[in-house]
Scaffold this motif. Structure first.
Motif, PDB file in Angstrom:
ATOM      1  N   UNK A 267       0.781  -1.230   0.000  1.00  0.00           N
ATOM      2  CA  UNK A 267       0.000   0.000   0.000  1.00  0.00           C
ATOM      3  C   UNK A 267       0.812   1.279   0.000  1.00  0.00           C
ATOM      4  N   UNK A 268       1.864   1.332   0.792  1.00  0.00           N
ATOM      5  CA  UNK A 268       2.670   2.552   0.895  1.00  0.00           C
ATOM      6  C   UNK A 268       3.934   2.494   0.035  1.00  0.00           C
ATOM      7  N   UNK A 269       4.005   1.526  -0.846  1.00  0.00           N
ATOM      8  CA  UNK A 269       5.216   1.323  -1.650  1.00  0.00           C
ATOM      9  C   UNK A 269       5.117   2.058  -2.982  1.00  0.00           C
ATOM     10  N   UNK A 270       6.216   2.676  -3.383  1.00  0.00           N
ATOM     11  CA  UNK A 270       6.273   3.371  -4.664  1.00  0.00           C
ATOM     12  C   UNK A 270       7.519   2.954  -5.430  1.00  0.00           C
ATOM     13  N   UNK A 271       7.410   2.924  -6.730  1.00  0.00           N
ATOM     14  CA  UNK A 271       8.553   2.586  -7.589  1.00  0.00           C
ATOM     15  C   UNK A 271       9.399   3.830  -7.793  1.00  0.00           C
ATOM     16  N   UNK A 272      10.703   3.695  -7.533  1.00  0.00           N
ATOM     17  CA  UNK A 272      11.635   4.814  -7.672  1.00  0.00           C
ATOM     18  C   UNK A 272      12.405   4.760  -8.997  1.00  0.00           C
ATOM     19  N   UNK A 273      12.864   3.582  -9.363  1.00  0.00           N
ATOM     20  CA  UNK A 273      13.642   3.374 -10.594  1.00  0.00           C
ATOM     21  C   UNK A 273      13.343   1.974 -11.107  1.00  0.00           C
TER      22      UNK A 273
ATOM     23  N   UNK B  66      13.445  -3.666 -10.294  1.00  0.00           N
ATOM     24  CA  UNK B  66      12.654  -2.510  -9.900  1.00  0.00           C
ATOM     25  C   UNK B  66      13.064  -2.101  -8.485  1.00  0.00           C
ATOM     26  N   UNK B  67      13.455  -0.838  -8.340  1.00  0.00           N
ATOM     27  CA  UNK B  67      13.786  -0.290  -7.035  1.00  0.00           C
ATOM     28  C   UNK B  67      12.565   0.456  -6.510  1.00  0.00           C
TER      29      UNK B  67
ATOM     30  N   UNK C  81      14.191  -7.345   0.444  1.00  0.00           N
ATOM     31  CA  UNK C  81      14.131  -6.155   1.305  1.00  0.00           C
ATOM     32  C   UNK C  81      15.521  -5.515   1.397  1.00  0.00           C
ATOM     33  N   UNK C  82      15.564  -4.215   1.391  1.00  0.00           N
ATOM     34  CA  UNK C  82      16.854  -3.524   1.436  1.00  0.00           C
ATOM     35  C   UNK C  82      17.668  -3.899   2.667  1.00  0.00           C
TER      36      UNK C  82
ATOM     37  N   UNK D 250      20.637   5.523  -5.585  1.00  0.00           N
ATOM     38  CA  UNK D 250      19.297   5.063  -5.241  1.00  0.00           C
ATOM     39  C   UNK D 250      19.388   3.863  -4.292  1.00  0.00           C
ATOM     40  N   UNK D 251      20.224   2.899  -4.629  1.00  0.00           N
ATOM     41  CA  UNK D 251      20.379   1.726  -3.767  1.00  0.00           C
ATOM     42  C   UNK D 251      20.946   2.118  -2.405  1.00  0.00           C
ATOM     43  N   UNK D 252      21.948   2.960  -2.394  1.00  0.00           N
ATOM     44  CA  UNK D 252      22.573   3.390  -1.128  1.00  0.00           C
ATOM     45  C   UNK D 252      21.575   4.095  -0.218  1.00  0.00           C
ATOM     46  N   UNK D 253      20.702   4.905  -0.802  1.00  0.00           N
ATOM     47  CA  UNK D 253      19.708   5.633  -0.001  1.00  0.00           C
ATOM     48  C   UNK D 253      18.861   4.687   0.829  1.00  0.00           C
TER      49      UNK D 253
END
Length: 125
Positions: free
Chosen positions: A29-35, A45-46, A70-71, A118-121
């Motif tokens: 629900x709260x997830x968004x695609x960044x890249x 997909x990040x 998961x990151x 992006x990954x590091x963030x």
């Protein structure tokens, strides 16, 4: 992405609207695609929560395996930039439960530093 790049395993960045349309049903629900990036037929997909690896299978590519990482499970990662003669950039990602990294190659037109950022963030939260 040209045919030659696809055969060599290079990746290219995708339009987020297209990726959202195709993969909205797998997001929390709260997830968004960044890249999002395409590697021949496969995608990675990040999102703001995880890395989703999409392995498209079969002749039509309609059958897919979705691998969610998961990151917090990513222990470390590395990048290798493209050079003068080596035109590919590489990213390696190590997951806590495996010894062998996930390796992805990108063509020179992709900004590997942006991808790493992006990954590091998300990994460093």
């Amino acid at each position: 992405m040209g045919l030659f790049d696809g055969l060599m395993g290079n990746a290219s960045e995708l339009n987020l609207a297209d990726v959202n349309k195709e993969f909205a049903h797998v997001l929390a629900g709260s997830e968004t695609i960044e890249k999002a990036y395409k590697l021949i037929r496969d995608l990675f997909i990040f999102t703001n929560k995880r890395l989703i690896l999409v392995d498209k299978q079969g002749l039509s590519g309609k059958k897919m395996e979705l691998h969610s990482i998961p990151y917090k499970s990513i222990t470390h990662f590395s990048i290798e930039t493209a050079g003068t003669f080596d035109l590919d950039a590489e990213m390696k990602i190590w997951i806590s439960s495996t010894h062998t990294p996930i390796e992805k190659k990108f063509n020179k037109s992709l900004n590997i530093y942006e991808l790493q950022s992006v990954l590091a963030e998300y990994v460093l939260k």
